[in-house]
Write a protein that holds these residues in place. Structure first.
Motif, PDB file in Angstrom:
ATOM      1  N   GLU A 155       0.861  -1.178   0.000  1.00 18.35           N
ATOM      2  CA  GLU A 155       0.000   0.000   0.000  1.00 18.35           C
ATOM      3  C   GLU A 155       0.898   1.229   0.000  1.00 18.35           C
ATOM      4  O   GLU A 155       2.079   1.154   0.321  1.00 18.35           O
ATOM      5  CB  GLU A 155      -0.849   0.016   1.279  1.00 18.35           C
ATOM      6  N   ALA A 156       0.317   2.365  -0.303  1.00 12.13           N
ATOM      7  CA  ALA A 156       1.079   3.603  -0.239  1.00 12.13           C
ATOM      8  C   ALA A 156       1.559   3.810   1.195  1.00 12.13           C
ATOM      9  O   ALA A 156       0.877   3.426   2.147  1.00 12.13           O
ATOM     10  CB  ALA A 156       0.206   4.772  -0.671  1.00 12.13           C
ATOM     11  N   VAL A 158       1.926   6.058   4.114  1.00 14.14           N
ATOM     12  CA  VAL A 158       1.474   7.358   4.622  1.00 14.14           C
ATOM     13  C   VAL A 158       1.893   7.585   6.070  1.00 14.14           C
ATOM     14  O   VAL A 158       1.714   8.672   6.602  1.00 14.14           O
ATOM     15  CB  VAL A 158      -0.060   7.544   4.476  1.00 14.14           C
ATOM     16  N   THR A 159       2.431   6.551   6.699  1.00 12.38           N
ATOM     17  CA  THR A 159       2.906   6.730   8.078  1.00 12.38           C
ATOM     18  C   THR A 159       4.348   6.229   8.159  1.00 12.38           C
ATOM     19  O   THR A 159       4.796   5.460   7.313  1.00 12.38           O
ATOM     20  CB  THR A 159       2.066   5.928   9.088  1.00 12.38           C
ATOM     21  N   GLU A 162       4.537   2.511   8.385  1.00 12.58           N
ATOM     22  CA  GLU A 162       4.413   1.810   7.109  1.00 12.58           C
ATOM     23  C   GLU A 162       5.737   1.827   6.355  1.00 12.58           C
ATOM     24  O   GLU A 162       6.109   0.845   5.703  1.00 12.58           O
ATOM     25  CB  GLU A 162       3.284   2.433   6.273  1.00 12.58           C
TER      26      GLU A 162
ATOM     27  N   ASP B 299      -5.379   4.699   0.636  1.00 15.97           N
ATOM     28  CA  ASP B 299      -4.104   5.280   0.201  1.00 15.97           C
ATOM     29  C   ASP B 299      -4.315   6.708  -0.314  1.00 15.97           C
ATOM     30  O   ASP B 299      -3.418   7.547  -0.218  1.00 15.97           O
ATOM     31  CB  ASP B 299      -3.480   4.454  -0.936  1.00 15.97           C
ATOM     32  N   ARG B 336      -4.543   4.866  10.468  1.00 21.27           N
ATOM     33  CA  ARG B 336      -3.595   5.409   9.485  1.00 21.27           C
ATOM     34  C   ARG B 336      -3.505   6.936   9.598  1.00 21.27           C
ATOM     35  O   ARG B 336      -2.425   7.503   9.475  1.00 21.27           O
ATOM     36  CB  ARG B 336      -3.989   4.987   8.064  1.00 21.27           C
ATOM     37  N   GLY B 339      -1.475   7.683  12.610  1.00 16.16           N
ATOM     38  CA  GLY B 339      -0.074   7.371  12.325  1.00 16.16           C
ATOM     39  C   GLY B 339       0.559   8.404  11.414  1.00 16.16           C
ATOM     40  O   GLY B 339       1.764   8.656  11.475  1.00 16.16           O
ATOM     41  N   ALA B 340      -0.262   8.995  10.567  1.00 19.48           N
ATOM     42  CA  ALA B 340       0.272   9.957   9.601  1.00 19.48           C
ATOM     43  C   ALA B 340       0.411  11.350  10.199  1.00 19.48           C
ATOM     44  O   ALA B 340       1.060  12.216   9.610  1.00 19.48           O
ATOM     45  CB  ALA B 340      -0.626  10.019   8.374  1.00 19.48           C
ATOM     46  N   THR B 343       3.716  12.906  10.406  1.00 20.65           N
ATOM     47  CA  THR B 343       4.437  13.190   9.165  1.00 20.65           C
ATOM     48  C   THR B 343       4.220  14.643   8.742  1.00 20.65           C
ATOM     49  O   THR B 343       4.837  15.112   7.789  1.00 20.65           O
ATOM     50  CB  THR B 343       3.967  12.290   8.007  1.00 20.65           C
TER      51      THR B 343
END
Lengths: 456, 519
Positions: A155-156, A158-159, A162, B299, B336, B339-340, B343
């Motif tokens: 998958e892409a 993004v974290t 990952e 995604d 997700r 988690g992101a 970033t």
């Protein structure tokens, strides 16, 4: 035919290569079509059909794309029915049939069928869900004189977690593949060229999967975030004697990837290994300037083994065109296919000329491009084993056999991953396979081989 | 007539463009603060007392503005009314040429002006550049549209009568502009007024007078007659005084709901000596939801939500505020997203790649922090980026879950880097929640089922629904922008109907029959 062929090329520099390019192209073409078994006949017919119908093509690819997100066959069938809403049937029994099958009464059965079809299609392009599942195929290829490079689909990212997980998978894959490859039989053509030995294990990695911080306007962010992951993979590759090939993706990450790889390779610890490769995309207008940069850095680095450079046409053409159009930019890609083909050949020449500073690898399913690269290399005095021709699993299967049969080193790009993560890859490949500009599509549609072998 | 095309964004992935911007910023930093005068009837008065500072470094004064006095507001409107007569008689084509020249003035200064927006409003580079492009777009687009409107429209014609409709300027437009799109919105509302032959008095936000001055300079250099454009810097009282002037015909406002409603209320009844109705074009913010269906590609969803919710620290009326996720994917999406969160780069707008710059001012910072603290105290699950810079008005990007549906973070516009995630049983339930809201500006939907997309498109009350993409970044001519319900008066900026709010339609019907003879 022969007349037009010759007439069109007379007087152009390099025209003297043409007869040999044509002969090799014909030879590979004949050999590829003879190995084209009945195995994929249904798939080929379907691809030819959708290549001729934009709406149907879009509907079916959307179905492939959404398949892993559907919880059950009925849901998949609902999507199929919705995608077909707008498609002009034009008397095509396939569409009418699919539409009828999308009726609620038949949902579950249709959905099961569609799911099975998508799985089957995925199976053609993806060699296994996991490395252990993929190993038998890789070994079989090797035994048949075909090298591979493994690409872990995902998958892409993004974290950060990952990114870490992808790095861990790559690391594990290097170890597992090295372990598995130890027992493979000796294959001299695949294991060395005149510049030295070539690793049996070859892993392609995507930097954008290592970091969630890809920002086109700030390449340093992703570069710094991905650095430690890539460093670890380079060290692991060195330790287990594997080759690490860094893939190129869209323009939005190019500067990041190039800077990162070239920087890391300057480290003294990598002077003697591992074997590393980069990708050059011939569809980019400035790809030759990038090549200048790569050659300059390769010449200036203290590394004692050649950098591999895989030249490809490029797989993000539609994306680059659309992004540029939406922002009003000049597309970074050539807009005419023939310009890409010409650029590919210019790069082929320069890579061959630069051997053994770099190891040239030509990745294309276009017989003309492949035959040109091989011919130019031979006439430039390179040994057959000094170049490599690369194809994609699922798209280049017949070509793979033809290339290997002709005594060249063929390396097949083998994606490994599950259905969910494989879909983006699968859709890109299907688009490529059925685009009007595709060599394979023209070939499948029965275009004259000599016409296809003409100089671009 | 030339065809409209959006101004080309800088290709910031190319390092030479970034280098030019950095150089422009260095030049700006080396210069003294921008001195912003009051401009009335072509006369300027400079006595700068109102500072606008860099939100990331409050000691840096970016511009200092002269505050318009009450009599200046009145004389500006009087001068504008006088100038409007001449300007309104200029042909639409000539007016369009002037606006197009003004677009050229902005284009010539785009690097410098992007730097100004970076400093004055803490807009990250990509957003600052897009803001200038949008300002240019408004000038070019309305210029073209005004010429088109000037040609009138088709009416039904029967034998013996000739019917025509034409559109005339109304007179004086009061523009009350916000700071979050310091170029685009101020320019857009002003350009709409000018293109249709009105005169404009511009009251910029007190946080961004420096940017507004550049807009007015561009218009004046391009040939807008003296008096037809006034610049009236100041705080809220100046805007209120301007809107209350009986000589104002149209008020174009973008800002908070409270101020917008006050303007609408005050404009409803004619003032002394006022022989016309004031028309109000108001854009007043949103509470924007993104619905995520079970078949969505996460995604794509995660980056789109992050950018829509946290880009420019959420300080856009189009920003995403609530994510309504289908129960099948809600937990995974939330994981997700959380988690992101780390970033996101929280930092100075001048640093390339910064996602979350400081908020515009301390009161905004305090408001956002208070709302988050209250939600936390009421039991919400809070995920925040831990460290943000001390210097500057930073607020940490925040994801809230398990929030009480009646809590202010669910009901009110936050205008900061905060997004809530809620679980819904299906897309229909998500639509129900959207329907219950008073705001209806933007909305988002992620779904890969065309029938779902069609159903939500039919149902949604929002002014701009974005499907399978982020919900900010409307482009002139492509996504005419504006909200419904309490979000605004429904005018669509950058769309084919917008100029109708700035004109008076006049229909002439002539009986052409004479003794039975009809030509």
């Amino acid at each position: 035919m022969l007349d037009t062929f010759v007439k069109g090329d007379v007087g152009l520099p390099g025209a003297e290569l043409e007869p040999e390019v044509r002969d090799l192209g014909r030879k590979l073409g004949r050999s590829a079509s003879s190995s084209r078994g009945a195995k994929h006949a249904a798939y080929d017919r379907a691809m030819t059909l959708v290549a001729g119908n934009e709406e149907l093509r879009a509907a079916l690819f959307r179905l492939v794309d959404v398949a892993p997100a559907c919880a059950n066959p009925a849901e998949l069938a609902e999507h199929l029915a919705a995608y077909l809403d707008g498609v002009e049937a034009g008397g095509l029994p396939l569409i009418l049939g699919l539409r009828a099958a999308g009726s609620p009464r038949l949902h579950t059965a249709t959905g099961r069928g569609a799911a099975a079809a998508v799985r089957q299609m995925a199976g053609r392009f993806i060699v296994g869900e996991t490395i252990p599942e993929a190993v038998p195929t890789l070994r079989e290829f090797w035994t048949q004189e075909v090298a591979t490079t493994v690409d872990l689909l995902g998958e892409a990212t993004v974290t950060r977690a990952e990114g870490q997980a992808y790095a861990d998978r790559c690391d594990r894959a290097l170890v597992d593949l090295a372990e598995a490859a130890r027992s493979w039989p000796a294959r001299p053509l695949l294991e060395a060229d005149s510049a030295g030995p070539l690793p049996r294990v070859n892993l392609s990695v995507k930097v954008t999967a290592l970091t969630p911080l890809v920002r086109p306007e700030a390449p340093e962010r992703g570069r710094e975030d991905a650095r430690h992951h890539l460093l670890r993979l380079l060290r692991r590759a060195d330790e287990v004697g594997a080759h690490l090939h860094v893939d190129m993706e869209s323009m939005d990450s190019r500067e990041l990837i190039l800077d990162l790889v070239l920087d890391l390779l300057d480290r003294p610890e990598f002077a003697d290994g591992p074997s590393v490769g980069l990708v050059l995309q011939a569809y980019l207008r400035d790809s030759e300037e990038i090549l200048d940069r790569i050659l300059e850095r390769a010449a200036g680095s203290g590394r004692r083994l050649p950098l591999s450079v895989r030249v490809v046409k490029g797989a993000y053409w539609d994306h680059e065109k659309i992004e540029a159009a939406q922002n009003g930019w000049t597309p970074p890609v050539w807009t005419e296919k023939v310009e890409t083909d010409r650029c590919f050949e210019r790069i082929c020449r320069r890579l061959v000329d630069a051997f053994p500073l770099v190891r040239p690898a030509f990745a294309s399913h276009n017989l003309r491009s492949v035959a040109f690269a091989a011919t130019y290399a031979r006439q430039a005095g390179l040994a057959t084993g000094d170049i490599e021709i690369q194809v994609l699993r699922g798209l280049g299967d017949e070509l793979q056999e033809a290339i290997a049969g002709a005594g060249f080193r063929c390396r097949t790009y083998c994606p490994v991953g599950d259905m969910v993560s494989g879909m983006a890859y699968l859709v890109r490949r299907l688009l490529e396979n059925t685009s009007n500009a595709s060599f394979l599509a023209s070939q499948a549609a029965g275009s004259d081989l000599d016409e296809l072998l003409r100089r671009p | 007539m030339t065809e409209f095309r959006n101004e080309i964004l800088l290709e910031l992935r190319r390092s030479h463009e970034r280098d030019r911007l950095v150089a422009a910023l260095a030049e700006l930093d080396a210069a003294p603060p921008v001195a912003v005068p009051v401009i009335v009837g072509g006369e300027t008065r400079l006595d700068p007392t109102l500072a606008s500072v860099d939100p990331g470094d409050p000691d840096r004064i970016v511009a200092a503005a002269t505050v318009a006095e009450e009599h200046e507001v009145s004389s500006a409107v009087t001068a504008a009314a006088a100038a409007a007569r001449g300007w309104g008689e200029t042909s639409a084509v000539e007016r369009a040429a002037v606006l197009s020249r003004a677009a050229g003035e902005l284009r010539d200064r785009r690097y410098e002006l992007a730097a100004l927006a970076v400093r004055e409003c803490a807009k990250p580079w990509a957003e600052a550049d897009a803001d200038i492009c949008e300002a240019i777009d408004f000038l070019e687009y309305y210029a073209i549209e005004a010429v088109r409107l000037d040609a009138g429209r088709e009416l039904i014609q029967l034998p013996g009568e000739r019917n025509s409709i034409s559109y005339r300027p109304r007179g004086v437009v009061a523009v009350i502009a916000p700071w979050n799109f310091p170029f685009a919105i101020a320019t857009g509302m002003t350009a709409a007024g000018l293109a249709t032959g009105n005169a404009v008095c511009l009251k910029p936000a007190e946080q961004s007078p420096g940017c507004a001055l550049a807009v007015v300079e561009a218009l004046r250099r391009a040939g807008i007659p003296e008096g037809a454009i006034a610049l009236l810097p100041g705080e809220g009282e100046v805007g209120a005084a301007l809107a209350a002037e009986p000589g104002v015909h149209t008020i174009a406002f973008t800002g908070s709901g409270a101020v917008g409603l006050e303007i609408l209320r005050a404009a409803a009844l004619p003032g002394p000596g006022q022989d016309h109705l004031k028309r109000v074009v108001a854009e007043m913010g949103g509470k924007n939801c993104i619905i995520v269906d079970a078949d969505a590609d996460l995604d794509d969803v995660v980056p789109a939500v992050l950018h829509s919710a946290f880009g420019f620290a959420g300080q856009k009326c189009s920003a995403a505020s609530r994510v309504l996720a289908h129960e099948r994917i809600a937990a995974h999406l939330q994981d997700r997203l959380r988690g992101a969160l780390d970033t996101l780069l929280v930092g100075q707008a001048a640093d390339f790649g910064v996602d979350v710059p400081p908020l515009i001012e301390p009161s905004a910072q305090a408001r956002v922090e208070r709302m988050v603290a209250e939600a936390a105290a009421a039991g919400a699950n809070v995920e925040r980026v831990e460290d943000v810079p001390d210097r500057g008005y930073f607020s940490a990007p925040t994801i809230l879950a398990d929030v009480d549906p009646d809590s202010p973070v669910i009901r009110e516009e936050i205008f900061g880097p905060v997004v809530t995630v809620e679980t819904v049983s299906d897309v229909g339930a998500g639509c129900d929640l959207v329907e219950r809201q008073a705001h209806a500006l933007t909305g988002g939907l992620f779904s890969r089922n065309p029938r779902t997309i069609a159903a939500v498109s039919r149902r949604t009350p929002v002014g701009n629904l974005y499907v399978n993409r982020g919900i900010t970044g409307a482009m002139v001519g492509r996504q005419p922008f504006g909200g419904n319900r309490l979000s605004g008066t429904g005018a669509k900026a950058g769309g084919p109907d917008y100029l109708l709010h700035f004109v008076e339609p006049v229909v002439v019907t002539e009986n052409t029959v004479r003794h039975g003879l009809a030509p």
